[in-house]
Design a protein around this motif. Sequence first.
Motif, mmCIF file in Angstrom:
data_model
loop_
_atom_site.group_PDB
_atom_site.id
_atom_site.type_symbol
_atom_site.label_atom_id
_atom_site.label_comp_id
_atom_site.label_asym_id
_atom_site.label_seq_id
_atom_site.Cartn_x
_atom_site.Cartn_y
_atom_site.Cartn_z
ATOM 1 N N ALA A 38 -3.270 8.456 -0.332
ATOM 2 C CA ALA A 38 -2.754 8.825 1.010
ATOM 3 C C ALA A 38 -3.390 10.368 1.325
ATOM 4 O O ALA A 38 -3.385 11.192 0.455
ATOM 5 C CB ALA A 38 -1.296 9.043 1.246
ATOM 6 N N CYS A 39 -3.716 10.483 2.724
ATOM 7 C CA CYS A 39 -4.143 11.977 2.730
ATOM 8 C C CYS A 39 -3.560 12.465 4.427
ATOM 9 O O CYS A 39 -4.006 11.539 5.274
ATOM 10 C CB CYS A 39 -5.474 12.116 2.817
ATOM 11 N N GLY A 40 -2.933 13.510 4.527
ATOM 12 C CA GLY A 40 -2.473 13.800 5.808
ATOM 13 C C GLY A 40 -3.394 14.395 6.842
ATOM 14 O O GLY A 40 -4.669 14.954 6.185
ATOM 15 N N VAL A 41 -3.246 14.329 7.911
ATOM 16 C CA VAL A 41 -4.210 14.745 9.111
ATOM 17 C C VAL A 41 -3.753 15.994 9.204
ATOM 18 O O VAL A 41 -2.783 16.247 10.087
ATOM 19 C CB VAL A 41 -4.302 13.725 10.114
ATOM 20 N N ALA A 65 -3.946 15.364 -0.155
ATOM 21 C CA ALA A 65 -4.147 14.181 -0.548
ATOM 22 C C ALA A 65 -3.281 14.155 -1.724
ATOM 23 O O ALA A 65 -3.248 14.935 -2.506
ATOM 24 C CB ALA A 65 -5.589 13.696 -0.574
ATOM 25 N N ALA A 66 -3.014 12.767 -2.236
ATOM 26 C CA ALA A 66 -2.123 12.414 -3.485
ATOM 27 C C ALA A 66 -3.152 11.153 -3.806
ATOM 28 O O ALA A 66 -3.477 10.305 -3.362
ATOM 29 C CB ALA A 66 -0.968 12.319 -3.388
ATOM 30 N N GLY A 67 -3.195 11.111 -4.994
ATOM 31 C CA GLY A 67 -3.881 9.865 -5.726
ATOM 32 C C GLY A 67 -3.770 9.690 -7.063
ATOM 33 O O GLY A 67 -3.369 10.558 -7.966
ATOM 34 N N LEU A 329 10.425 16.165 2.406
ATOM 35 C CA LEU A 329 9.033 15.852 2.518
ATOM 36 C C LEU A 329 8.802 14.427 3.700
ATOM 37 O O LEU A 329 7.914 14.803 4.311
ATOM 38 C CB LEU A 329 8.397 15.560 1.275
ATOM 39 N N ASP A 330 9.565 13.654 3.562
ATOM 40 C CA ASP A 330 9.565 12.454 4.393
ATOM 41 C C ASP A 330 9.554 12.793 5.990
ATOM 42 O O ASP A 330 9.007 12.139 6.454
ATOM 43 C CB ASP A 330 10.383 11.303 3.930
ATOM 44 N N ASP A 331 10.427 13.589 6.218
ATOM 45 C CA ASP A 331 10.644 14.007 7.437
ATOM 46 C C ASP A 331 9.302 14.786 8.317
ATOM 47 O O ASP A 331 9.123 14.578 9.277
ATOM 48 C CB ASP A 331 11.754 14.925 7.593
ATOM 49 N N PHE A 332 8.334 14.937 7.283
ATOM 50 C CA PHE A 332 7.085 15.499 8.116
ATOM 51 C C PHE A 332 6.019 14.453 8.651
ATOM 52 O O PHE A 332 5.201 14.786 9.392
ATOM 53 C CB PHE A 332 6.494 16.584 6.939
ATOM 54 N N VAL A 333 6.323 13.242 8.014
ATOM 55 C CA VAL A 333 5.452 12.016 8.294
ATOM 56 C C VAL A 333 5.648 11.559 9.534
ATOM 57 O O VAL A 333 6.836 10.814 9.616
ATOM 58 C CB VAL A 333 5.519 11.009 6.973
ATOM 59 N N SER A 334 4.998 11.628 10.715
ATOM 60 C CA SER A 334 5.271 11.121 11.807
ATOM 61 C C SER A 334 4.778 9.638 11.784
ATOM 62 O O SER A 334 5.419 8.765 12.618
ATOM 63 C CB SER A 334 4.689 11.891 12.934
ATOM 64 N N GLU A 335 3.660 9.451 11.244
ATOM 65 C CA GLU A 335 3.345 8.029 11.137
ATOM 66 C C GLU A 335 2.195 7.713 9.884
ATOM 67 O O GLU A 335 1.869 8.825 9.836
ATOM 68 C CB GLU A 335 2.454 7.781 12.757
ATOM 69 N N THR A 336 1.896 6.509 9.610
ATOM 70 C CA THR A 336 0.916 6.376 8.954
ATOM 71 C C THR A 336 -0.199 5.745 9.444
ATOM 72 O O THR A 336 0.203 4.621 10.359
ATOM 73 C CB THR A 336 1.292 5.397 7.555
ATOM 74 N N ILE A 337 -1.487 5.952 8.982
ATOM 75 C CA ILE A 337 -2.557 5.336 10.021
ATOM 76 C C ILE A 337 -3.702 4.710 8.982
ATOM 77 O O ILE A 337 -3.612 5.201 7.767
ATOM 78 C CB ILE A 337 -3.194 6.400 10.930
ATOM 79 N N GLY A 338 -4.694 4.035 9.506
ATOM 80 C CA GLY A 338 -5.825 3.697 8.686
ATOM 81 C C GLY A 338 -7.046 4.744 8.852
ATOM 82 O O GLY A 338 -6.868 5.671 9.757
ATOM 83 N N ILE A 339 -7.762 4.692 8.013
ATOM 84 C CA ILE A 339 -9.192 5.331 7.878
ATOM 85 C C ILE A 339 -9.780 5.494 9.436
ATOM 86 O O ILE A 339 -10.688 6.395 9.887
ATOM 87 C CB ILE A 339 -10.192 5.001 6.824
ATOM 88 N N ASP A 340 -9.645 4.428 10.056
ATOM 89 C CA ASP A 340 -10.270 4.209 11.448
ATOM 90 C C ASP A 340 -9.450 5.068 12.694
ATOM 91 O O ASP A 340 -10.176 5.180 13.624
ATOM 92 C CB ASP A 340 -10.709 2.943 11.996
ATOM 93 N N VAL A 358 -0.413 10.356 8.423
ATOM 94 C CA VAL A 358 -1.159 10.189 7.149
ATOM 95 C C VAL A 358 -1.837 8.976 7.084
ATOM 96 O O VAL A 358 -1.510 8.010 7.399
ATOM 97 C CB VAL A 358 0.131 10.412 6.322
ATOM 98 N N VAL A 359 -3.137 9.276 6.600
ATOM 99 C CA VAL A 359 -3.980 8.163 6.301
ATOM 100 C C VAL A 359 -3.471 7.680 4.982
ATOM 101 O O VAL A 359 -3.483 8.207 4.022
ATOM 102 C CB VAL A 359 -5.294 8.754 6.266
ATOM 103 N N VAL A 360 -3.501 6.215 5.188
ATOM 104 C CA VAL A 360 -2.965 5.564 3.951
ATOM 105 C C VAL A 360 -4.153 4.536 3.412
ATOM 106 O O VAL A 360 -4.769 3.686 4.246
ATOM 107 C CB VAL A 360 -1.746 4.584 4.041
ATOM 108 N N PHE A 361 -4.410 4.559 2.217
ATOM 109 C CA PHE A 361 -5.637 3.659 1.601
ATOM 110 C C PHE A 361 -5.070 2.707 0.762
ATOM 111 O O PHE A 361 -4.063 2.662 0.185
ATOM 112 C CB PHE A 361 -6.554 4.604 0.695
ATOM 113 N N LYS A 362 -5.331 1.412 1.055
ATOM 114 C CA LYS A 362 -4.895 -0.086 0.477
ATOM 115 C C LYS A 362 -5.232 0.104 -0.963
ATOM 116 O O LYS A 362 -6.575 0.660 -1.305
ATOM 117 C CB LYS A 362 -5.283 -0.947 1.114
#
Length: 362
Positions: A38-41, A65-67, A329-340, A358-362
């Motif tokens: 995952a990686c924040g915008v 990012a985390a991974g 920390l969770d309260d900062f995440v407004s939405e999760t999205i894809g790479i596109d 936050v971009v989430v990678f499958k």
Amino acid sequence: MAYEVKGVVARSKGAPVTVETIIVPDPGPGEAVVDIQACGVCHTDLHYREGGINDEFPFLLGHEAAGVVSAVGAGVTNVAVGDYVVLNWRAVCGECRACRKGALQYCFNTHNASQKMTLADGTELSPALGIGAFVEKTLVHSGQCTKVDPAAPPTAAGLLGCGVMAGVGAAINTGAVQRGESVAVFGCGGVGDAAIAGAKLAGATTIIAVDIDDRKLEWAKKFGATHTVNSKNTDAVEAIKGHTGGFGVDVAIDAVGHPAVFEQAFYARDLAGRVVLVGVPTPDMTIELPLIEVFGRGGATKSSWYGDCLPSRDFPMLIDLYLQGRFPLDDFVSETIGIDDVDAAFEKMHHGEVLRSVVVFK
């Protein structure tokens, strides 16, 4: 063997980003390959796209990012394959004049990977903040990998890589907020709300959020603001004094990076109070203050670089506090999205509709 993965690239100033094939080399000495989860915008990524950082296009965007480490190069001892990490852009060198003085949080020569990631045609990429993490795998210096507890989801953990750490550190490290003190935070986006959360964590009892958007002021209350001021409609300095017995705050944090806001922060503090600039100004901005006021008010005026953090110390601590339910920390995440969806996320950020996509990678 090099890896072929998909990543988000800014090819030219102001142009929409594109999803392209990225060639990631095997890690060399001191390097690591990390599978991004995952990686924040972050607004810094938008600055890169708009040419506000430098003109070394094309950029591989993303850095919060985390991974999981999937490969390491020769001589790497601080991380191993399988380690869950948050990426950072302060991989301390241990040798510069700041490090030799024991002030590793000010390292002037932080490490990045020596090798370059490229486009499929061989064009070298400039990774954002030396990381480049809107991509399925990225190559970094091993010192840019900070091991944390894998119980923390990557959507939350990755945000420590930049904006959240900058805000929390501005309060705790740079501003040195103490128990019972009063704090004003100007600008209630991701960095500002993190500063509010940091002030609460440090034990501040009066935390005043200042913004021109009532929606953001409501968000600020979730992170610990005890009072809010809409500076579009109210004199912020007078309002802050009104909440502090007429004196002003112990610590005033400018999370905007604008001369008018910095001036408000300067005058909103009590005698011997601290002013912290963590918002990033543009190169053309200037400010003029009466020198007698600088002298007469005492205290300190400081800039906060990356929250003056030491990732190896601060990231695991904040993750532990998060897992204990003491840091939201969770309260900062407004939405999760894809790479596109990165360009759409930039638009939402520009209009103040999100704290973090936050971009989430499958």
